[in-house]
Design an enzyme around this catalytic site. Structure first.
Site, PDB file in Angstrom:
ATOM      1  N   SER A  56       0.848  -1.193   0.000  1.00 10.35           N
ATOM      2  CA  SER A  56       0.000   0.000   0.000  1.00 10.35           C
ATOM      3  C   SER A  56       0.883   1.243   0.000  1.00 10.35           C
ATOM      4  O   SER A  56       2.045   1.172  -0.435  1.00 10.35           O
ATOM      5  CB  SER A  56      -0.929  -0.024   1.223  1.00 10.35           C
ATOM      6  OG  SER A  56      -1.915   0.974   1.117  1.00 10.35           O
ATOM      7  N   ASN A  57       0.379   2.358   0.479  1.00 10.49           N
ATOM      8  CA  ASN A  57       1.186   3.584   0.557  1.00 10.49           C
ATOM      9  C   ASN A  57       0.797   4.356   1.811  1.00 10.49           C
ATOM     10  O   ASN A  57      -0.062   3.911   2.576  1.00 10.49           O
ATOM     11  CB  ASN A  57       1.009   4.420  -0.713  1.00 10.49           C
ATOM     12  CG  ASN A  57      -0.449   4.742  -0.944  1.00 10.49           C
ATOM     13  OD1 ASN A  57      -1.075   5.444  -0.159  1.00 10.49           O
ATOM     14  ND2 ASN A  57      -1.021   4.197  -2.021  1.00 10.49           N
TER      15      ASN A  57
END
Ligand code: CTP
Length: 428
Positions: free
Chosen positions: A231-232
């Site tokens: 993810s981020n």
């Protein structure tokens, strides 16, 4: 006198305790008439009055004599900094209700007891609050609060239906524990939720009134196995701020959000998604009749080529240390194709999170993704990007730079972006 000292201490503590709001453009200098009737939920009305005042509204409180037995008018006066009106008729009493009712932007009765709801339904006017309600020319909202099944009684239900038919906005009640110890439907809605309903009521004449706006927010996640994902660092703050700004401008908002760390704005239709594919499906469906799409989400660009059904073990040699990745779908490109066929969404705005040559990359993205606007931000700049309350944005259109904004709150950024999109929509 010890009671007075105690009250002062309580008011001071309360004021500091609730000092968590920033001024809100929609509420600035709005005149809110807060009618408080006799229920134990009166203490929550103090919190609400404080929140509205901190957000910039001018809150005039009318307490009934029963309400004044639960909370002193002095408490309201201390949090609003304005006079509080009670049922003691003074020399100007015969016209006060007309003045209050005519100048208000909203009359909010919270808590609204079964008795006051019944009086409003019948048009009775035996105190300052009910006479003001008859004289009011502004929208009226009531937040019912009552105990022991009183809300479900056919008499109350009929009165509520009458008020609703007349256009009174009902906020709550909600389920939960009541003062008697019983549980059920009858608790007054929490002040933070009521605050959201006040915003919705005031927004109804905004520049996006009657428009459908789709907003994406937060990150997407791509699973490696049942416990791990790629993810981020997005927390969703900027996207949620855009959704709130569009609601404040009167739009119907569909908010398609990955896992976010902030409350969802009251009034938004929330579609929770996890993966990029789920977000793409939800966006393509939601924009079929949308006036605008704000693509704020930080979408995961890659996903593992394979997803393990069981947790990957350190000792599992078959997996080694390398993870094969494949590209995910570009959602804005899919929207562009759909838009070329249908004309919807009418206006699109994307974000470009960059770490170098922000303007140049932003301009290319705007053209490649067929956007009306792109909000470019250098996520490495101080005070901008992921996990902070501020952002520094340059807004570009196909004609070039629209506005280079200073470092400001994500709320202020959101309001500017909504302003430009509304201007484009309303100039067509
Ligand atoms: N976006 C999208 N679909 C993706 C990735 C991004 O629709 N799979 C959207 C984002 O929501 C944003 C815009 O495209 O509005 C630009 O996102 P950004 O991450 O800056 O750019 P990318 O297109 O992912 O390109 P790159 O990572 O190479 O900079």
């Amino acid at each position: 006198m010890p009671e007075l000292e105690l009250l002062r201490f309580y008011v001071l503590w309360f004021t500091f305790y609730t000092m968590d709001m920033e001024p809100i453009t929609l509420l600035k200098n709005k005149r809110i008439l807060l009618g408080v009737t006799g229920s134990i939920a009166c203490y929550k009305a103090v919190d609400l009055a404080s929140k509205l005042t901190q957000a910039g509204a001018l809150v005039d409180v009318i307490v009934t004599s029963a309400a004044a037995k639960f909370v002193s008018p002095l408490t309201f006066r201390s949090v609003t900094g304005r006079p509080v009106f009670d049922d003691m008729w003074r020399l100007d009493g015969h016209v006060r209700h007309v003045g209050l009712g005519e100048t208000a932007d909203l009359l909010l009765i919270a808590p609204a007891t079964a008795h006051t709801i019944a009086k409003l339904a019948l048009g009775l006017a035996d105190n300052l609050l009910t006479t003001t309600a008859l004289a009011a020319r502004c929208p009226v909202m009531a937040a019912p609060a009552m105990d022991g099944g009183m809300y479900q009684h056919p008499a109350t239900q009929a009165n509520v239906a009458t008020l609703r038919q007349r256009g009174v906005l009902l906020a709550g009640p909600v389920e939960g524990r009541m003062a008697s110890g019983l549980s059920g439907l009858g608790r007054m809605m929490e002040p933070s939720d009521l605050f959201g309903h006040v915003r919705l009521a005031l927004a109804r004449t905004g520049v996006l009134n009657g428009r459908h706006v789709v907003v994406t927010a937060g990150p997407t996640r791509e699973a490696l196995d049942p416990v791990r994902f790629i993810s981020n660092r997005s927390t969703g703050r900027q996207g949620l701020a855009v959704a709130q700004a569009a609601l404040d401008a009167g739009a119907r908002v569909t908010l398609i959000a990955g896992p976010v760390h902030q409350p969802i704005p009251i009034g938004a239709e929330h579609i929770a998604v996890t993966t990029t594919q789920e977000m793409a499906d939800a966006v393509c469906e939601a924009v079929v009749d949308a006036d605008a799409l704000f693509m704020v989400a930080a979408v995961a660009d890659f996903r593992p080529e394979t997803r393990a059904d069981q947790k990957i073990k350190k000792t599992d040699q078959a997996w080694g240390l390398a993870i094969g990745l494949e590209k995910t779908l570009d959602i804005l490109s899919a929207v562009k194709e759909q838009r070329e066929k249908t004309g919807f969404p009418r206006v699109t705005l994307g974000f470009a999170a960059e770490t170098q040559d922000a303007f140049e990359y932003g301009r290319h993205k705007l053209l490649r993704k067929g956007l009306n606007y792109i909000a470019v931000n250098d996520v490495t700049a101080a005070g901008a990007g992921f996990g902070v309350d501020t952002n520094r944005i340059a807004l570009l259109s196909s004609a070039g730079l629209v506005e280079e904004m200073p470092l400001q709150s994500k709320t202020a950024v959101a309001e500017r972006l909504v302003h430009y999109v509304a201007k484009t929509l309303n100039s067509r």
